[in-house]
Enzyme design. Structure first.
Site: not given
Ligand SMILES: Nc1nc2c(c(=O)[nH]1)N[C@@H](CN(C=O)c1ccc(C(=O)N[C@@H](CCC(=O)O)C(=O)O)cc1)CN2
Length: 288
Positions: A232
Site C-alpha cells: 500500500d
Molecule cells: N505487493 C503488493 N501486493 C498487494 C498490494 C500491494 O500494495 N503490494 N495491495 C493488496 C491489497 N490490499 C490492500 O489494498 C491488501 C490485501 C491483503 C492484505 C493482507 O494482509 N492479507 C492477508 C495476507 C494475505 C497474504 O499473505 O497474501 C492477511 O489478511 O493476513 C493487506 C492489504 C493486494 N496485494
C-alpha cells in the site's frame, strides 16, 4: 453524435530544458497534425518534464499510420532523450482483473466496460476463490480460478501466465486480498494497479475500516495506486473521501466505502487507459 476523427496520443517524460514543447508541436505542425489537447508539467524538484498531446490529421499529407508517426517523432525523441509512447486512441489497452470474494469493484468495472464506458479490453478475471465466476461469465468474460495447492508461488505463476498469454498491459487488483511477492510486483512494475480501501497513507494493510472506526475518523476513503513490494505504498493515481460521523458502525463504513472504492478504481483505470497517467518516481503525474 459526430464520429470522433482518428486521433493519437503522445506521452513523454525527459530531463527538462527549453524547447521541448516547441519541438513536439513544431513537428506535428510541420507534418500536418492538429493538436486536440496538450498538457505539460515541469517538476522543478526532480528536473523532469512531463507531456501528453492528443492530435489528429489536419491535412491529407499527414502520416495517418501509427508506425509512421512513431518514425516521424523518433528524431525529436532522441534529441531530447524522451521516455515516450505514441498510441492510436482507438487501441484499447488489454487488462486482466484479479479479485478475491468482494464483488463491488469487479462488478463496476465489468458493467462500465460492457456498456462502453471504459476504454479497455478486459481479457479475463483471475481469482483465489470460485465466488465470482457467475458474475464474470455473465458479462462474457473468462474466469480463471487460481490453483490452491502449491501455495503463493504456484498461484502467482498462474497469474503471470494468464497476463502474458492474453498479452495484457495491466493487472488490476479489484479487491484481490493476497499480497503479491516482491518477484511478481517487480515483474509487473508500473503495470499493476490496486484499490486500497482507505485514504492512504492512513490505515495501510488489512481491515482498514475496523481500524478507522476504532480511531473515530470523520472521513473515510479509497486509494488507487500502482503496486510495489511495499504494501500500500505504491504511487497514487486517484483518491476520494466521504464524510462520516459517530453514528456510523463498521458495517456502515464498509457500505459507504464500497461505492468510493468502485468509483476511484474505475476513474484510475480509465485515466491509465487514456494514457493520462505517467509515473514520476514514487508519485504520478495525472493529465485529467
Ligand atoms: N505487493 C503488493 N501486493 C498487494 C498490494 C500491494 O500494495 N503490494 N495491495 C493488496 C491489497 N490490499 C490492500 O489494498 C491488501 C490485501 C491483503 C492484505 C493482507 O494482509 N492479507 C492477508 C495476507 C494475505 C497474504 O499473505 O497474501 C492477511 O489478511 O493476513 C493487506 C492489504 C493486494 N496485494
Amino acid at each position: 453524435m459526430t464520429d470522433r476523427p482518428r486521433s493519437w496520443v503522445l506521452t513523454l517524460t525527459c530531463d527538462d530544458r527549453p524547447g521541448i514543447v516547441a519541438a513536439v508541436s513544431g513537428l506535428l505542425a510541420e507534418r500536418g497534425g492538429f493538436i486536440l489537447d496538450s498538457q505539460q508539467y515541469a517538476d522543478l524538484d526532480s528536473g523532469r518534464f512531463f507531456m501528453r498531446v492528443e492530435f489528429k490529421a489536419a491535412t491529407d499529407g499527414f502520416p495517418g499510420d501509427t508506425t509512421a508517426l512513431r518514425e516521424a517523432m523518433a528524431p525529436v525523441a532522441e534529441q531530447f532523450a524522451f521516455d515516450w509512447q505514441l498510441n492510436d486512441t482507438a487501441d484499447k489497452p488489454r487488462i486482466l482483473l484479479a479479485v478475491s470474494k468482494g464483488s463491488h469493484c469487479l462488478n463496476d468495472l465489468l458493467h462500465r466496460w460492457k456498456s462502453g464506458g471504459l476504454p479497455v479490453e478486459i481479457m479475463g478475471v483471475v481469482s483465489n476463490h470460485p465466488t465470482l465466476r457467475r458474475l464474470t461469465e455473465w458479462h462474457g468474460v473468462p474466469f480463471h480460478e487460481l490453483p490452491t495447492e502449491g501455495g503463493k508461488a504456484t498461484q502467482e505463476a498462474a497469474i503471470l501466465d494468464h497476463f502474458e498469454r492474453t498479452r495484457s498491459s495491466y493487472l488490476i487488483l479489484a479487491r484481490y486480498m493476497q499480497i503479491l511477492s516482491p518477484e511478481l510486483s517487480h515483474s509487473l512494475s508500473g503495470r499493476c494497479i490496486n484499490i486500497h480501501h482507505s485514504f492512504l497513507p492512513s490505515f495501510k494493510g488489512a481491515k482498514p475500516y475496523h481500524r478507522a472506526h476504532e480511531r473515530g475518523v470523520k472521513l473515510i476513503g479509497a486509494t488507487a495506486h500502482f503496486v510495489t513490494d511495499d504494501l500500500d505504498e505504491g504511487p497514487i493515481i486517484e483518491q476520494a473521501v466521504e464524510r462520516v460521523d459517530h453514528r456510523a458502525s463498521i458495517d456502515d463504513l464498509i457500505r459507504i466505502g464500497r461505492d468510493i472504492e468502485a468509483q476511484v478504481l474505475a476513474r484510475a483505470v480509465g485515466w491509465v487507459a487514456e494514457r493520462r497517467v505517467i509515473l514520476n518516481g514514487r508519485r504520478t503525474v495525472v493529465f485529467r
